[in-house]
Write a protein that holds these residues in place. Structure first.
Motif, PDB file in Angstrom:
ATOM      1  N   ASN A 352       0.879  -1.163   0.000  1.00  0.00           N
ATOM      2  CA  ASN A 352       0.000   0.000   0.000  1.00  0.00           C
ATOM      3  C   ASN A 352       0.916   1.213   0.000  1.00  0.00           C
ATOM      4  O   ASN A 352       1.498   1.559   1.008  1.00  0.00           O
ATOM      5  N   SER A 354       0.345   4.351  -0.521  1.00  0.00           N
ATOM      6  CA  SER A 354      -0.138   5.684  -0.177  1.00  0.00           C
ATOM      7  C   SER A 354      -0.694   5.645   1.241  1.00  0.00           C
ATOM      8  O   SER A 354      -1.672   4.961   1.522  1.00  0.00           O
ATOM      9  N   PRO A 356      -2.025   7.827   4.562  1.00  0.00           N
ATOM     10  CA  PRO A 356      -2.418   9.145   5.063  1.00  0.00           C
ATOM     11  C   PRO A 356      -1.480   9.571   6.184  1.00  0.00           C
ATOM     12  O   PRO A 356      -1.051   8.739   6.989  1.00  0.00           O
ATOM     13  N   THR A 362       0.901   1.768  10.481  1.00  0.00           N
ATOM     14  CA  THR A 362       0.165   1.220   9.340  1.00  0.00           C
ATOM     15  C   THR A 362       1.064   0.264   8.574  1.00  0.00           C
ATOM     16  O   THR A 362       2.260   0.525   8.424  1.00  0.00           O
TER      17      THR A 362
HETATM   18  C1  NAG Z   1      -3.898   1.766   2.018  1.00  0.00           C
HETATM   19  O1  NAG Z   1      -4.067   2.089   3.388  1.00  0.00           O
HETATM   20  C2  NAG Z   1      -5.053   3.086   3.639  1.00  0.00           C
HETATM   21  C3  NAG Z   1      -5.024   3.379   5.111  1.00  0.00           C
HETATM   22  O2  NAG Z   1      -4.686   2.263   5.855  1.00  0.00           O
HETATM   23  C4  NAG Z   1      -6.396   2.584   3.175  1.00  0.00           C
HETATM   24  O3  NAG Z   1      -7.328   3.574   3.384  1.00  0.00           O
HETATM   25  C5  NAG Z   1      -6.306   2.250   1.698  1.00  0.00           C
HETATM   26  O4  NAG Z   1      -7.492   1.700   1.260  1.00  0.00           O
HETATM   27  C6  NAG Z   1      -5.195   1.248   1.458  1.00  0.00           C
HETATM   28  N1  NAG Z   1      -5.042   1.055   0.034  1.00  0.00           N
HETATM   29  C7  NAG Z   1      -4.825  -0.141  -0.464  1.00  0.00           C
HETATM   30  C8  NAG Z   1      -4.676  -0.172  -1.939  1.00  0.00           C
HETATM   31  O5  NAG Z   1      -4.743  -1.122   0.224  1.00  0.00           O
END
Ligand code: NAG
Ligand code: NAG
Ligand code: NAG
Ligand code: NAG
Length: 797
Positions: A352, A354, A356, A362
């Motif tokens: 992941n 990106s 926040p 995380t």
């Molecule tokens: C990445 O992590 C964020 C926050 O934990 C979440 O909102 C988002 O959906 C995740 N994106 C993916 C592609 O897993």
């Protein structure tokens, strides 16, 4: 019989005669003489005459001579005496060699009558030769397999002597393996034979040298020696034997083909062909082994690729064979050493990228690592750069998660390149790297920030409407709409300030505009708050203070307070003719609603009925006489003054002054009663009132005393003065400021006191201090009405 030799020659001689006589008597045929060999020449062998039984001299008469029959002429006969001498030294070994006995036959021949006598000379042997071997060295090759007791004939030694003087015995130098025996040939000569006592071993002693000695039987015995060199001849009596029975070697699995693995070596103690060994693999197990061995050198080399993961070690047997069929074996254990030939592999299972910025711990990525190598080569260590706010967590074997260490701050770093390094512990270490880029997504966590906490803007009054006054500006470190700022005005604290009619703001760029023309005299400054709001959700905002300072313009001309210019009955100033030069006629009082330079007034006399009689002080507007008055001066004078401010451009007002020259005062004009009689105008402030009263009384006293003084002086100088009347406007002009009485100047302190008493003490002085510190929205009208004196006093001071 001839062996019975006497010890000395004399004895021997005597003995010989005896023997010879006996011989001659028993064997009438031959006379035999015997002498040892090597007897010196001249030796008297015998007296022949006597032996033949002849008279002395008969031999000579009968012409005796010796007939040698081809033998060597060894003897000499003295015919006179009949003595037989040895002519030369005889050598038995030359004359007879090995013939034994050595006899030389010769005849004695007599004539008249002819007579023959057979005579023999026998030479006996003496030990005059040493045994001598034919060669100085003898070489003997004896196989090591020879059994003890085996004999080896040796060459005999030669000794020309005969009999017991010949070689009798052989001996050999002491040694472990041989002795020598002396054997006799059929002719009686002795020869040696070597007898093996103990078996020989070439491997132990490949050759040996003996000294063979031959001894003859003489007294003393003589000897001769020779070297017997014995070479032990090899037989294949030894099997090849490996130096080590077990060879343990290690080989790297990535060794190239033909690499040398090990060198085995077997020894065969045999010499020559039997000592040559041939090496070969003894392939007892079915596995085809990736090795070859060099038959001759014993070098084991690699012929195929190794793989530690498939076969970690090999066990080989190697034989060494000699041509005789003997063989030896050894074991070679080859351990394949794992080489770190596989770099670790990293597999990202989820990512992941990106995050926040306000997210707590995380998971960014989940990945696994692997390495096909074994042992340390397959053990791995994972790491990321130290300074990053990320952590690697090992979940279970070879599985890792990359997590944030805590909340991130996009404003300080918006993007992270995280390099995951996987290193195995092999030698050399192999490393795999994988870079993950993590974007930190923005959260509206930063309010807009004004570049300054307060802004001060200056605007000149009488501006054109919609003038740009200034720009406020705020920044927001967030991104996107979280950083999109709109500006707005906040309602002012002062409810009377109609801000929306004064300024407007461009909500996009923060530019402030004046909506209408401002009037300094009405509004000197005002302040208000502005707000910057971003478009985040929720939106954040911040405020700043804006102070707008209106700058004065010279838009007001001076206003003459005294003397009143629009009055129908203009004020007339009375001047006694007796006034001295410098007499204060009056004081022109003017104000200017502007401030600063624009209110800085100066007075100027423009026109006069009689120039040169009056002058005006430029700074305080005092009109004074310049000389003594005379009777000739006209009683009425009109003066035209101009009051000019210091603005740019200057503005001015003109003042017309009427002066009346009188001969004397009957009663001075006392304005004090007015002040006392009109206390209500001063407001309710009792203190001020009392102060004014006190001041008035003091002033009155002062004035009275001055007047008295002036009066006394006048009485001295002139006759009765006439009194003029001056019309003073009722109640509008506070007469206590302007001195209309005799002598003239008011002291500074007096003026200040008046000023303080006339107003509550605020106004121009304070306003001239930095405006920002003491900002007051003032009622301009009230100020102008209430403090003209202060303004004046400022002007004059
Ligand atoms: C990445 O992590 C964020 C926050 O934990 C979440 O909102 C988002 O959906 C995740 N994106 C993916 C592609 O897993
Ligand atoms: C030969 O010599 C050896 C050693 O000197 C001796 O023992 C031996 O008796 C001798 N033999 C003869 C026949 O004289
Ligand atoms: C991360 O790597 C990319 C590509 O190499 C590069 O463009 C970027 O500047 C790097 N970012 C940081 C924060 O180093
Ligand atoms: C003279 O001027 C003053 C001030 O402007 C005003 O108050 C007054 O009424 C005027 N008087 C006349 C007679 O015009």
């Amino acid at each position: 019989m001839e062996m019975t030799l006497a010890k000395t020659p004399e004895n021997r001689q005597v003995l010989f005669f005896t023997i010879l006589l006996l011989l001659w008597k028993s064997c009438a045929d031959a006379i035999i003489y015997s002498i040892p060999e090597e007897t010196e020449s001249g030796y008297l062998v015998a007296n022949l005459a006597k032996d033949l039984g002849l008279r002395v001299g008969e031999l000579a008469i009968r012409g005796a001579r010796i007939h040698y029959k081809g033998n060597k002429e060894l003897l000499q006969l003295d015919a006179e005496t009949g003595n037989l001498f040895l002519k030369e030294k005889p050598d038995r070994e030359v004359l007879c060699r090995a013939t034994e006995p050595c006899v030389l036959h010769f005849q004695i021949i007599l004539e008249n009558p002819v007579q023959f006598f057979q005579t023999e000379l026998q030479l006996t042997d003496i030990n005059d030769h040493s045994p001598e071997f034919p060669d100085r060295k003898m070489l003997l090759k004896i196989p090591e397999s020879a059994q003890p007791g085996t004999t080896f004939p040796l060459k005999a030694a030669q000794d020309p002597d005969i009999g017991s003087n010949a070689v009798q015995n052989y001996t050999v130098s002491p040694n472990l393996h041989f002795h020598v025996v002396t054997l006799s040939r059929s002719d009686g000569r002795k020869y040696p034979e070597l007898v093996l006592d103990r078996a020989l071993d070439r491997e132990e002693q490949p050759e040996l040298t003996l000294i063979l000695t031959a001894l003859d039987g003489g007294a003393p015995p003589r000897s001769g020696t020779t070297e017997v060199h014995i070479e032990v001849v090899d037989i294949n009596d030894n099997a090849p034997q490996f130096i080590q029975s077990l060879y343990e070697v290690q080989i790297l699995e990535n060794s190239p083909l033909d690499a040398l693995v090990a060198t085995v070596s077997a020894r065969d103690l045999d010499a020559g062909i039997y000592g040559k060994v041939a090496y070969s693999l003894f392939q007892d197990d079915g596995i085809s082994q990736p090795f070859v061995i060099d038959e001759i050198t014993g070098e084991i080399r690699l012929k195929g690729a190794l793989d530690f993961e498939a076969t970690p070690y090999y066990n080989m047997e190697i034989v060494a064979t000699d041509p005789g069929g003997f063989s030896g074996k050894c074991t070679v254990v080859i351990q394949v050493v794992d080489v770190n030939d596989n770099a670790p592999k990293l597999t990202i299972s989820s990512l992941n990228s990106s995050i926040p910025e306000n997210a707590p711990e995380t998971v960014v990525a989940v990945f696994s690592v692997s390495d096909p190598d074994s042992g340390e080569n397959g053990r791995m260590v994972c790491s990321i750069q130290n300074e990053l706010p990320f952590l690697l967590k090992s979940t279970f074997e070879n599985y890792y998660t990359l997590v944030t260490e805590g909340t991130l701050d996009r404003e300080s770093k918006a993007e992270y390149n995280i390099t995951i390094s996987v290193t195995d512990l092999g030698t050399p270490r192999l490393t795999t790297q994988h870079t993950i880029t993590v974007q930190v997504s923005d959260i509206n966590d930063n309010a807009p920030t004004f570049t300054r906490t307060s802004y001060t803007m200056f605007i000149r009054e009488n501006n054109s409407p919609a003038l740009h006054i200034g720009t406020i500006s705020a920044t927001d470190s967030d991104a996107g709409s979280n950083a999109h700022i709109t500006y707005s005005l906040l309602p002012p604290h002062d409810p009377q300030l109609t801000l929306t009619s004064l300024v407007s703001i461009n909500e996009d760029n923060g530019q402030l505009f004046a909506l209408r023309a401002l009037d300094y005299e009405a509004l000197r400054a005002f302040e208000f708050h502005v707000r910057a709001t971003d478009r985040g959700s929720p939106a954040l905002s911040s405020q700043a203070l804006v102070l707008v300072v209106v700058l004065d313009d010279n838009d007001n001309e001076p206003f003459v307070l005294y003397p009143l210019q629009n009055s129908s009955a203009p004020c007339k100033e009375l001047v006694p003719r007796a006034a001295e030069a410098g007499y204060l006629v009056t004081k022109v009082v003017a104000v200017d609603r502007d401030s600063g330079q624009n209110a800085w007034l100066s007075f100027q006399l423009l026109k006069a009925t009689e120039p040169g009689l009056f002058s005006v002080w430029a700074h305080n507007g005092e009109v004074r006489t310049t000389r003594l008055l005379s009777e000739r001066d006209a009683p009425k004078h009109r003066l035209l003054l101009v009051v000019k401010d210091n603005g740019d451009p200057p503005r001015s007002a003109s003042v017309t002054l009427h002066v009346l020259l009188v001969d004397g005062f009957s009663q001075p004009y006392l304005p004090l009663s007015e002040v006392v009689q009109d206390p209500a105008q001063e407001g309710d402030d009792a203190l001020t009132l009392y102060l004014v009263i006190a001041l008035a009384s003091v002033s009155s006293l002062f004035l009275i005393s001055v007047l008295l003084f002036v009066g006394m002086k006048l009485c001295k100088r002139a006759r009765s003065p006439s009194l003029g009347v001056c019309s003073v406007p009722e109640g509008h002009f506070p007469g206590h400021l302007v001195d209309v009485s005799g002598t003239g100047t008011l002291s500074q302190s007096y003026q200040y006191e008046v000023c303080l008493s006339g107003d509550s003490g605020t106004g121009e002085f304070k306003f001239l201090k930095p405006m920002i510190s003491n900002l007051m929205v003032q009622d301009p009208e009230r100020e102008v009405k209430e403090s003209p004196h202060c303004r004046d006093s400022f002007v004059f001071s």
